[in-house]
Design an enzyme around this catalytic site. Structure first.
Site, PDB file in Angstrom:
ATOM      1  CG  ASP A  66      -4.846 -10.226   3.187  1.00 15.22           C
ATOM      2  OD1 ASP A  66      -4.574 -10.724   2.078  1.00 15.22           O
ATOM      3  OD2 ASP A  66      -4.552  -9.046   3.493  1.00 15.22           O
ATOM      4  CG  HIS A 113      -1.977  -1.055   1.198  1.00 14.79           C
ATOM      5  ND1 HIS A 113      -2.866  -1.227   0.162  1.00 14.79           N
ATOM      6  CD2 HIS A 113      -2.262  -2.042   2.093  1.00 14.79           C
ATOM      7  CE1 HIS A 113      -3.648  -2.266   0.413  1.00 14.79           C
ATOM      8  NE2 HIS A 113      -3.308  -2.790   1.580  1.00 14.79           N
TER       9      HIS A 113
END
Ligand code: Q9C
Ligand code: ZN
Length: 357
Positions: free
Chosen positions: A297, A168
């Site tokens: 995830d 990110h």
């Protein structure tokens, strides 16, 4: 498979992130690394080699190819400047953002976070910069090891156990538990190693459940690194403002960014289909090396991801990637189910080594 880990990760222990107006306990915790180490051991994979470098200076030339000078300067000094300016010692978190058409660039320790943070999910504590530097070093060491091994071992894989994660973090922004973009650094190191001749085209395949908006940002105008990301549809999930299918790259980079936004609840079969399309694109690109932003995830039992993959798909994911026939560097991103993260990561790596069909 050889792997690398920097002990400094342990210095990064943010207590909370803000979500929906509330402070929530961090899910991106040091115990993730311990759980991954146990998973590797249980699967009979070798223990990571320690990365001892902590000094940032020798890493700066490589880092400044992917992050701006001012952003790197900010990150290294943010905590000290924040506390010196009266900021809460619990950590750096912006409370005023540089909004649209607000172009001032003050140096004040309480103001600067608002220039670089894009969310309230990445607290900077005292040990954050050293930990992030250790993770970046880990990615660089792993990339260099891959370059050394690739000519002598066919089907080479290397694993960088990076924490904090990186995908990110963009050229001049951070958020989503990420500060320095480890995978982007690795991809760029592969591009430039041995005068840039060894790996002329590098694919960055991002399989974390969240869109890798930082990696997309860093390579958006480049055609030598193809960025492909499979993730939860940003129209309904984090990071909301990037990761759409019409984001395809700019200028020379046009066509070299490919997003696969997928519905919440995506299961094994739909994921397999999207993944095979993504791998076809990478094969067509003619990748000479592949960096995988390895987030697990995507697992159905993940506390924050909203896909529904079963544990059985993870060895297959490794096997599908192996079929590309590229030297491959796996860089750890997300994955927050402490009971399963070790098994899931080890499954991908073992699946790659064994070319599980
Ligand atoms: N309560 C990575 O996986 N926070 N970053 C969601 C939900 C943002 C994830 C919190 C998710 C960032 C590397
Ligand atoms: Zn994620």
């Amino acid at each position: 498979m050889i792997s690398f880990l920097a002990a400094e990760h342990n210095q990064h222990q943010p207590a909370y992130e803000f979500w929906n107006s509330r402070p929530e306990p961090s899910v991106e915790v040091p115990a993730r690394v311990e759980a991954i180490l146990q998973g590797l051991e249980k699967a009979g994979l070798e223990a990571p080699s320690p990365v001892h470098e902590t000094d940032l200076a020798p890493l700066v030339p490589a880092l400044e190819r992917i992050h701006t000078h001012s952003y790197l300067d900010y990150l290294q000094s943010a905590y000290a400047r924040w506390t010196a300016a009266g900021g809460d010692p619990a950590g750096v978190m912006p409370f005023v953002y540089a909004g649209r058409r607000m172009a001032g660039k003050p140096e004040h320790g309480l103001a600067r976070p608002g220039l670089y943070a894009f969310d309230m999910g990445a607290l900077i504590v005292k040990g954050t910069a050293p930990a992030a530097n250790g993770a970046a070093w880990t990615a660089k060491r792993a990339a260099e090891a891959l370059a050394r091994l690739a000519p002598v071992v066919s089907q080479t894989g290397v694993y960088a156990l990076c924490r904090p994660p990186g995908h990110h973090a963009g050229s001049d922004f951070y958020g989503g538990y990420c500060y320095l973009n480890n995978a982007a650094l690795a991809a760029d190191v592969l591009r430039t190693v041995n005068s840039g001749d060894q790996f002329p085209r590098v694919a960055l395949l991002d399989i974390d459940v969240h869109h890798g908006n930082g990696s997309q940002d860093i390579f958006y105008k480049r055609s030598d690194v193809l960025v492909v990301s499979l993730h939860m549809d940003p129209a309904v999930e984090y990071p909301f403002f990037a990761g759409y299918q019409n984001e395809r790259g700019l200028q020379s980079g046009e066509g070299y960014n490919i997003n696969y936004p997928l519905p919440l609840g995506t299961g094994d079969e739909a994921y397999r289909v999207a993944m095979h399309d993504a791998l076809d694109q990478i094969a067509r690109f003619g990748a000479s090396a592949c960096v995988v932003s390895l987030g697990v995830d995507t697992f159905g039992g993940d506390p924050i991801g909203k896909f529904n993959l079963s544990r059985d798909i993870y060895p297959k994911i490794g096997g599908w990637i192996a079929k590309l026939g590229c030297p491959t560097l796996f860089v750890q991103e997300g994955g927050y189910n402490l009971t399963h993260i070790g098994e899931l990561v080890a499954s991908v790596l073992a699946g790659f080594e064994q070319k599980i069909p």
